[in-house]
Design a protein around this motif. Sequence first.
Motif: not given
Lengths: 567, 320
Positions: A41-42, A45-46, A48-49, A92, B240, B242, B245-246, B248-249, B302, B311
Motif C-alpha cells: 500500500a505504501l 500510494s507513493m 500515485g504521488v 487511486f 488522495w 499528494p 497521501t504522502s 498517510l504513506v 519527501f 508536486i
Amino acid sequence: MTARATAADGARPASPGSSPFKTLWDLLTNVKFALLLVGTALVASMLGVVIPQMPAPMRANPAARDAWLELQRSDFGALTTPMYRTGLFDVFHSPWFSGLWVVIIVAVTVCTVSRLRPTIRSVQRPPLRVPDRYFETAHYRASANVSLPPVAVANRLRAKHYRVLETHSEDGATYLFADRFPWTSYGTFLSHLALLMLLVGGLMTVFVGFDRTLALAETTSGAPVFDTPGPGQIFVKMIDAVRGVDDNGNVVDFRSHLEVTRGGKTITCTATVNDPCSAFGYRLHQAAFFDDVARLRIEGPGGQLLYDDILDFDGETAVVPSFRVTDSAGAVLFDEDLPQMGLDAGSSPGRDDDLALAQLAIASRAGDGAVASFVVSWRQVAGQYVVAIAGPGLDPTRIDPGGSVESSGLRITLDHLASIPARQVSDLPGAPDGVAIFQMPSGADGVPYLYVTGIDSVGAVLEPGQEFVNTGNFSYFFGGRVEAAGINIRRDPGDTFIWLAVGMAMVGLGITFYVPRRRLWAKVTPNRVLFAGIAERTTRFDRELRKMSDELEASSPVPVPSASPPE
Amino acid sequence: MGNPEMADLSIYLFWTGLTTAIIAVVLYIAYAASASISLRRYAAQTSAGTVTMVSGSGQPNAPLGRLATTTTGVVVLALGAAVATRWVAVGHAPISNLYEFTVAFAFGMAAAYLGFETYSGMRRLGLVGLPIVLAMLLVATRFPTDIVPLIPALQNGPLLTIHVSVMMISYAILTVAFCGAVIYLAQGGEQGQRFSWLPSGEAAGDLSHQAIKLGFPLLGLGIALGAWWANAAWGRYWGWDPKETSALVTWLSIAAYFHARSGSGSVASAPGIRKVVPTRIRRGWRPDPMWWVVVMFGLVMFTYFGVNLWISGLHSYAGV
C-alpha cells in the motif's frame, strides 16, 4: 496448520485445518503478510504521488483525456500508453489499487475477528501456571535471594497495582500469578476495529451520502438540488458571491450569501471556504468562484422576451492586446484591452493562418472630432503571439509587449497581452448566421463591457445597463458582469463513524503504547523468589523486575548468600 | 501588512539560532570525539618496578557535553523566540509558508531532541540530531521571508494552528526516532556496540522506539485533523491529494515498523507466500525493523520538501 506440518503428516488424512479456507485464514492473520500488505500500500500510494495523476474533470472526457495524455508523452515517451492502461495515471481510482485496499480491509477484518476470542480469553482466563523451566528461560526474569513468605511477595506486587493470585504450592514452593492492566490487551483490538469503523464511515459516505456541486450566479433564480422534483426538493439561490481583495490585490476572502428553500421555509446563510453553511440537514460548501459571467436579456422584434439569464463564459478566454496610447504631452488617451473585432481566415482551410483583427481608434483631445485609426492584427506563431499595427503614417510594424511605436503624434505602447472571457454562442436569437462571439473585456475604468460580433454588420459594444438593437430589431441588454460560485451540497451520514473511528484509534494506540499489560509469574521458595514475565519489549520490564528483586532483598531481614545453589 | 519590527526581530533571532546551531554541532562532534581521545593512566607494580600504562577511557568530556546541551538550549530559545515574534508579526501561527514552517520545524526538532536527550541522558544522540536541525535552518535561508496575507483556504485560525502544529511536532519527534535508529543501525543492532564512543544499540533502539510511540499517534492525529479541515474547507475528508497521501504513506511506514517488530522472520515466510518464494530469498533477506524508521524519515522529508516544491496539489500554497 502450516504447509510444512501438513507435509510432515504424510499419509494422514487431511484435517479440516488443511483446507484452502484455513490456509487463507492463516495468511490473512499472519503479521508478516500484514507487513507485506502495508508495504505494498505504501509503494502503490507513493506511485500515485510521484506520477502525475489525471485531473478528475478529464477522466470522463475522452478528448480532454487524450490531450492530457499527449502532454505526458513528452515526459514518459513510449511508456505513456502502457502506464495509462495499467492505471498509473489514475492510481487511486484504478481497480488494482481498490483491490489492494479490499485485501487490506479483509485482512484487518479477519485479524480483528480472529484476535477477539483469544484476547478475551487472555484477559479473563490467563494461564495461571507456567513450567518451572520458564523461570530460567523467560526473556524477562529476575530472582531475589530472600526468605519471604508468599503473602509478603503478593503484597509487594499488589502495591504495584498487580492483581495477584496464589495458584498452587508444590515441593515447598508457592506459585503466584500477577496481572497488571489486563484490560489493555483490548487496545490493539480497538485500534484495528477503528480501521473497520473508518471503512464503515467511508462506505456510508460513498453509498448513502449526497454530494452535488451547483454553479450558482447572482441574479438567477433558485437552482434545484435534486434531479427528481418532489416536496423534499431544495432550491439554492445565490444572493451575493464575494471575492475579497486587499489593497495590494491579494485575494483574502471568498464567500457566498445563499438563500436555501424547501417547501415554504427559507434559510439564509453564508458559506465561506472554511465555514460551510447548513440547511435542512445538508451542508453547503464554497467550492469555487467565477467572475466570467454576464447577465443578458434578449427581446424579439415584437418586444417578446426570448432570453433573460446569465451567459456563462465557462472559463473560455481569448488573448487580446492591451494598449496604452499617449499624446505628445504625455496625456493618456487610451489604456485598456482591445477585443477582437474581426477575423482574416487566411488562404488555407485550417486555422493556422487565421489572423485576429481589431481597430484602435483614438480621438483627439482637442475636441475637433479628429480620430486616428489604427489596424491591429495578431496571431499565434510557434506558441508566441505576434502583434502588428498599421495606421496613418505607420507601415505595418511588429510590436512586442512593452514595445512602442509613434504615429500622428501618438505614442502607442503594447502594454501586455490580456486574457479576457470570450465565447462563441450558437443559435443566438437575432444573429443573422445564428452564431455570435461574446467577449467581455474591461474598460479603462475597470468596468467590464460586452463586445459582440455576429449580431449585426458591425460589432456591438454594450456597457453595463446598455441595450443594442440590431437591424432585425432584436434587442440585446447587458445587465453587467455578475459573480458566481460553485456550491458543493453534501450530506454525509458517515462522518459520525469516521470521527468515532479516529477516537477509537487514538484511544487504542494510547492504551497499547502507554498502559501496556504486564503478566508475571512468581515462584516463592524458602530462600529465593523467582520472577518471569511477559510484556511489550520496550516496557523496560526487565528493569522493573530487577528493581523489584532489589527491593525484596533490601526488605528481607535475613538475606541469603548469593552463593546458594539455584532452585 | 504585518508588524515589520517584529518580523525583523524574528529574522535576527533566526540567524542567532542558526549560528548557535553551528556551534552546537561542533560541540557535539567534539564531545563524541573526546570519548575516543580521553586517556586513562594505569599504574601497576611489577617485578620490573612500577609500570605506567595509558589507554582510552571511553568516557567523553562531561563539561564539553554540558556545554553542547546548553548551546542546544540556546538554539531552542532563539528559534522559539523567532517563531513567537514571527507569530506577532504575521498575526497568526507562523506556519503558512515554507520559510515559517521550516523554522518552526527546526525549532520543534531542536526542542524534541533536547527533551529526549534530557529524558534519556543520551547526549551523543546530538551527533545526528543537531546536524539535521542545522540542515533545516540552512534550507530555510533559501525560502522567501515575505509576509503575505493568508489565502482564504488557510483562514481557519484554530485548525491552522492545531493541525499544522501537530504535524510539525510529530515530524520533529519522528526525527529524534530517526536519530536513534541511525545509531542503532550503526552499532549493528540490539546487541551491537561497534563504536564505543556511541550509545549502545540497545539504548539507541529503545529511545527510537519511545519516540516512535509518541510520534505515531501524533501523526495519526495530525492526519485526522487535516481530514477534519478538508471536510470543512473542501467538503470531503480524503481526496488522495499528494500531501495527504504522502503523510498517510509516512504513517503506513511506521505501521509497517510495528508489524515488522511484532513478527519474527521475513515477510517471505508468511503462510502461502513461503510456497512461492524461494528458500534462498526467504532466508537471505531479513532486514532489521529499524530500517523502516529510516524509510519513515525519508518519507517525512519527501512529504515536507518533495510534495511542497515539486508536486502540485491542493497543498501547493504551502510552497515558496
